[in-house]
Design a protein around this motif. Structure first.
Motif, PDB file in Angstrom:
ATOM      1  N   LEU A  52     -62.754 108.014  64.559  1.00 27.94           N
ATOM      2  CA  LEU A  52     -63.530 106.781  64.609  1.00 27.94           C
ATOM      3  C   LEU A  52     -64.804 106.915  63.781  1.00 27.94           C
ATOM      4  N   HIS A  53     -65.488 108.041  63.896  1.00 24.78           N
ATOM      5  CA  HIS A  53     -66.702 108.244  63.110  1.00 24.78           C
ATOM      6  C   HIS A  53     -66.395 108.281  61.617  1.00 24.78           C
ATOM      7  N   ALA A  54     -65.276 108.892  61.247  1.00 21.63           N
ATOM      8  CA  ALA A  54     -64.904 108.931  59.834  1.00 21.63           C
ATOM      9  C   ALA A  54     -64.693 107.525  59.285  1.00 21.63           C
ATOM     10  N   LEU A  55     -64.049 106.669  60.056  1.00 17.19           N
ATOM     11  CA  LEU A  55     -63.792 105.301  59.608  1.00 17.19           C
ATOM     12  C   LEU A  55     -65.078 104.491  59.496  1.00 17.19           C
ATOM     13  N   VAL A  56     -65.986 104.665  60.452  1.00 22.38           N
ATOM     14  CA  VAL A  56     -67.239 103.912  60.396  1.00 22.38           C
ATOM     15  C   VAL A  56     -68.114 104.414  59.259  1.00 22.38           C
ATOM     16  N   ARG A  57     -68.131 105.717  59.026  1.00 25.93           N
ATOM     17  CA  ARG A  57     -68.900 106.235  57.883  1.00 25.93           C
ATOM     18  C   ARG A  57     -68.377 105.660  56.568  1.00 25.93           C
ATOM     19  N   GLU A  58     -67.078 105.475  56.488  1.00 29.38           N
ATOM     20  CA  GLU A  58     -66.473 104.968  55.257  1.00 29.38           C
ATOM     21  C   GLU A  58     -66.682 103.469  55.083  1.00 29.38           C
ATOM     22  N   HIS A  59     -66.455 102.695  56.140  1.00 26.37           N
ATOM     23  CA  HIS A  59     -66.422 101.234  56.022  1.00 26.37           C
ATOM     24  C   HIS A  59     -67.680 100.549  56.530  1.00 26.37           C
ATOM     25  N   ARG A  60     -68.455 101.231  57.353  1.00 28.00           N
ATOM     26  CA  ARG A  60     -69.700 100.693  57.896  1.00 28.00           C
ATOM     27  C   ARG A  60     -69.469  99.302  58.492  1.00 28.00           C
ATOM     28  N   GLU A  61     -70.314  98.324  58.174  1.00 20.80           N
ATOM     29  CA  GLU A  61     -70.152  97.004  58.795  1.00 20.80           C
ATOM     30  C   GLU A  61     -68.891  96.269  58.344  1.00 20.80           C
ATOM     31  N   GLN A  62     -68.237  96.768  57.305  1.00 23.39           N
ATOM     32  CA  GLN A  62     -66.977  96.176  56.841  1.00 23.39           C
ATOM     33  C   GLN A  62     -65.766  96.808  57.537  1.00 23.39           C
ATOM     34  N   LEU A  63     -65.993  97.372  58.700  1.00 25.14           N
ATOM     35  CA  LEU A  63     -64.914  98.034  59.442  1.00 25.14           C
ATOM     36  C   LEU A  63     -63.749  97.096  59.712  1.00 25.14           C
ATOM     37  N   GLY A  64     -64.046  95.797  59.850  1.00 22.25           N
ATOM     38  CA  GLY A  64     -62.993  94.829  60.134  1.00 22.25           C
ATOM     39  C   GLY A  64     -61.928  94.753  59.061  1.00 22.25           C
ATOM     40  N   ARG A  65     -62.256  95.168  57.827  1.00 23.61           N
ATOM     41  CA  ARG A  65     -61.270  95.113  56.749  1.00 23.61           C
ATOM     42  C   ARG A  65     -60.088  96.030  57.012  1.00 23.61           C
ATOM     43  N   LEU A  66     -60.328  97.084  57.800  1.00 23.64           N
ATOM     44  CA  LEU A  66     -59.241  98.006  58.089  1.00 23.64           C
ATOM     45  C   LEU A  66     -58.091  97.295  58.800  1.00 23.64           C
ATOM     46  N   TRP A  67     -58.436  96.282  59.573  1.00 26.31           N
ATOM     47  CA  TRP A  67     -57.415  95.571  60.332  1.00 26.31           C
ATOM     48  C   TRP A  67     -56.580  94.637  59.458  1.00 26.31           C
ATOM     49  N   ASP A  68     -56.991  94.454  58.199  1.00 26.78           N
ATOM     50  CA  ASP A  68     -56.197  93.657  57.257  1.00 26.78           C
ATOM     51  C   ASP A  68     -55.294  94.517  56.381  1.00 26.78           C
ATOM     52  N   ALA A  79     -55.434 108.549  56.111  1.00 27.27           N
ATOM     53  CA  ALA A  79     -55.424 109.895  55.547  1.00 27.27           C
ATOM     54  C   ALA A  79     -56.494 110.043  54.470  1.00 27.27           C
ATOM     55  N   ARG A  80     -56.704 108.999  53.690  1.00 30.39           N
ATOM     56  CA  ARG A  80     -57.731 109.038  52.641  1.00 30.39           C
ATOM     57  C   ARG A  80     -59.109 109.301  53.229  1.00 30.39           C
ATOM     58  N   VAL A  81     -59.373 108.717  54.416  1.00 23.26           N
ATOM     59  CA  VAL A  81     -60.661 108.880  55.073  1.00 23.26           C
ATOM     60  C   VAL A  81     -60.697 110.168  55.907  1.00 23.26           C
ATOM     61  N   ALA A 130     -82.291 108.169  59.954  1.00 19.98           N
ATOM     62  CA  ALA A 130     -82.671 109.265  59.065  1.00 19.98           C
ATOM     63  C   ALA A 130     -82.358 110.638  59.643  1.00 19.98           C
ATOM     64  N   LEU A 131     -81.904 110.715  60.875  1.00 15.98           N
ATOM     65  CA  LEU A 131     -81.656 112.011  61.510  1.00 15.98           C
ATOM     66  C   LEU A 131     -80.419 112.681  60.928  1.00 15.98           C
ATOM     67  N   PRO A 132     -80.411 114.017  60.864  1.00 12.06           N
ATOM     68  CA  PRO A 132     -79.147 114.712  60.596  1.00 12.06           C
ATOM     69  C   PRO A 132     -78.178 114.403  61.733  1.00 12.06           C
ATOM     70  N   GLY A 133     -76.955 114.046  61.412  1.00  9.00           N
ATOM     71  CA  GLY A 133     -76.017 113.685  62.466  1.00  9.00           C
ATOM     72  C   GLY A 133     -76.433 112.427  63.203  1.00  9.00           C
ATOM     73  N   ALA A 134     -76.967 111.465  62.457  1.00  6.38           N
ATOM     74  CA  ALA A 134     -77.459 110.220  63.060  1.00  6.38           C
ATOM     75  C   ALA A 134     -76.329 109.468  63.753  1.00  6.38           C
ATOM     76  N   PRO A 135     -76.656 108.677  64.766  1.00  7.11           N
ATOM     77  CA  PRO A 135     -75.621 107.824  65.357  1.00  7.11           C
ATOM     78  C   PRO A 135     -75.148 106.800  64.325  1.00  7.11           C
ATOM     79  N   LEU A 136     -73.938 106.323  64.487  1.00  6.67           N
ATOM     80  CA  LEU A 136     -73.389 105.312  63.583  1.00  6.67           C
ATOM     81  C   LEU A 136     -73.407 103.926  64.195  1.00  6.67           C
ATOM     82  N   TRP A 137     -73.677 103.854  65.479  1.00  2.00           N
ATOM     83  CA  TRP A 137     -73.796 102.578  66.169  1.00  2.00           C
ATOM     84  C   TRP A 137     -74.542 102.820  67.475  1.00  2.00           C
ATOM     85  N   LEU A 138     -75.047 101.776  68.059  1.00  4.42           N
ATOM     86  CA  LEU A 138     -75.668 101.840  69.379  1.00  4.42           C
ATOM     87  C   LEU A 138     -75.280 100.610  70.177  1.00  4.42           C
ATOM     88  N   PHE A 139     -74.931 100.821  71.420  1.00  4.38           N
ATOM     89  CA  PHE A 139     -74.796  99.735  72.387  1.00  4.38           C
ATOM     90  C   PHE A 139     -76.149  99.612  73.084  1.00  4.38           C
TER      91      PHE A 139
END
Length: 384
Positions: A52-68, A79-81, A130-139
């Motif tokens: 999940l982290h790999a996908l968010v790092r790659e697609h960021r806010e465009q994560l929804g495109r993966l579902w298309d 596999a590419r990610v 800016a942190l090393p290992g920063a979170p990719l999202w927050l609830f």
């Protein structure tokens, strides 16, 4: 309105109809909100945190495109990610695509109804991004602006707090409460709970980071504190997906967010082998100032703090110690351009007393004389 502002309203909107910092527009290609895409993928069996982290790092806010992505190409994209077991995960998503999305949309609506926002990677507070290992999202439950509007002072410590530790924690919070500062802690029993309660008592806005999903109340004893934090304009935040239960490693990772957001970390009480030591080490790594308290029987966490390059030890039960912490908190508020007034707590209390009492004129004359005497002492001190 006091100098902390009407906290329940701060940061809820931006001028000229512009979105607030944490409001991220839907991806224009799919129209799918980041929150829905994240929740749907988070429910996909076999994907796991790493995938999940790999996908968010790659697609960021465009994560929804993966579902298309067509089923025939989905495994190659995963596999590419570098998603582990990409073929198995692709089969899972392809088979349950409709159910995953429907469940995610329902969950996103449920979270919104409970005043929970989801902040994507491009909208995270700068100090966390800016942190090393920063979170990719927050609830975030409550007002997300509490995460963006500094300064932040973290007050942390052991769950096994002693009576002196309670006094030390309350003294620290009372000191910072004079200034427009947001308190950060972890909503655990012990020092965290004492700090949050004291901050709520003194009108200080709170941020609490969790080591589990945003929809889980733990420990149960802090439920009322959490509700009051949200009700008074603060925020409760987690990087863990809804339904994720607490684990020791997650609390350690939670501690890095406390240290990372803070302009100043105050370790009220603890041991160098305890959980608070992780927060101290994170703070040192991020070059955040760390204050440790010393008194007989305070535990050996102060020994660790004293060895850190950003560490400083004070005796919070002395006038000199309180003044040192006061100067640091005031300096932090000044650095953000806030107007600071060291007697703001006295001013607020005086206003309440004046409302409640039938004060004869001679009482106010006596108060004026008292203030004149204080000014005289200050003038004399400067003259010496």
């Amino acid at each position: 309105m006091d100098q902390h502002g009407t906290q329940g309203e701060r940061g809820r909107s931006a001028p000229d109809g512009q979105p607030t910092l944490w409001q991220v527009p839907d991806d224009s290609a799919t129209g799918m909100p980041f929150a829905v895409a994240l929740l749907a993928l988070g429910s996909a069996h076999g994907l796991g945190h790493k995938g999940l982290h790999a996908l968010v790092r790659e697609h960021r806010e465009q994560l929804g495109r993966l579902w298309d992505v067509p089923d025939s190409r989905l495994a190659d994209e995963l596999a590419r990610v570098k998603v582990p077991t990409a073929r198995k995960v692709a089969d899972e998503i392809s088979t349950h695509r409709a159910d995953l999305l429907a469940t995610a949309r329902a969950k996103a609506d449920e979270l919104a109804q409970h005043n929970i926002s989801i902040i994507g990677p491009s909208a995270l507070p700068a100090r966390l991004a800016a942190l090393p290992g920063a979170p990719l999202w927050l609830f975030v439950e409550g007002d997300p602006s509490a995460l963006y509007e500094g300064p932040h002072v973290a007050v942390v410590g052991t769950r096994d707090v002693t009576p002196d530790g309670v006094r030390a924690t309350e003294a620290a919070v009372r000191t910072l409460a004079a200034y427009p500062v947001t308190l950060v802690s972890g909503l655990a029993n012990g020092v965290d709970a004492v700090a949050h309660r004291a901050a709520l008592r003194d009108g200080v806005r709170n941020v609490a980071f969790l080591g589990h999903g945003i929809d889980i109340i733990f420990p149960a004893e802090t439920a009322d504190i959490r509700a009051r934090i949200v009700r008074t304009g603060g925020a409760v935040a987690s990087e863990y997906l809804p339904g994720e239960y607490y684990r020791k490693a997650q609390f350690v990772q939670r501690n890095r967010l406390q240290a990372g957001l803070a302009d100043l970390v105050v370790a009220a009480e603890g041991r160098r082998t305890g959980g608070t030591a992780h927060t101290v080490r994170f703070a040192a790594t991020y070059r955040r100032p760390v204050i440790g308290f010393t008194w007989p029987g305070a535990g050996d966490l102060a020994d660790l703090i004293g060895t850190e390059p950003t560490g400083r030890l004070i005796d919070i039960f002395t006038t000199a110690g309180r003044r040192t912490l006061d100067a640091l908190c005031r300096s932090a508020a000044d650095s953000y351009g806030h107007t600071t007034f060291g007697l703001s707590l006295v001013e607020r209390q005086l206003g309440r007393e004046a409302e409640l009492r039938a004060l004869p004129p001679e009482d106010l004359v006596r108060l004026r004389q008292f203030l004149d005497d204080l000014l005289g002492q200050e003038d004399g001190g400067h003259a010496r």
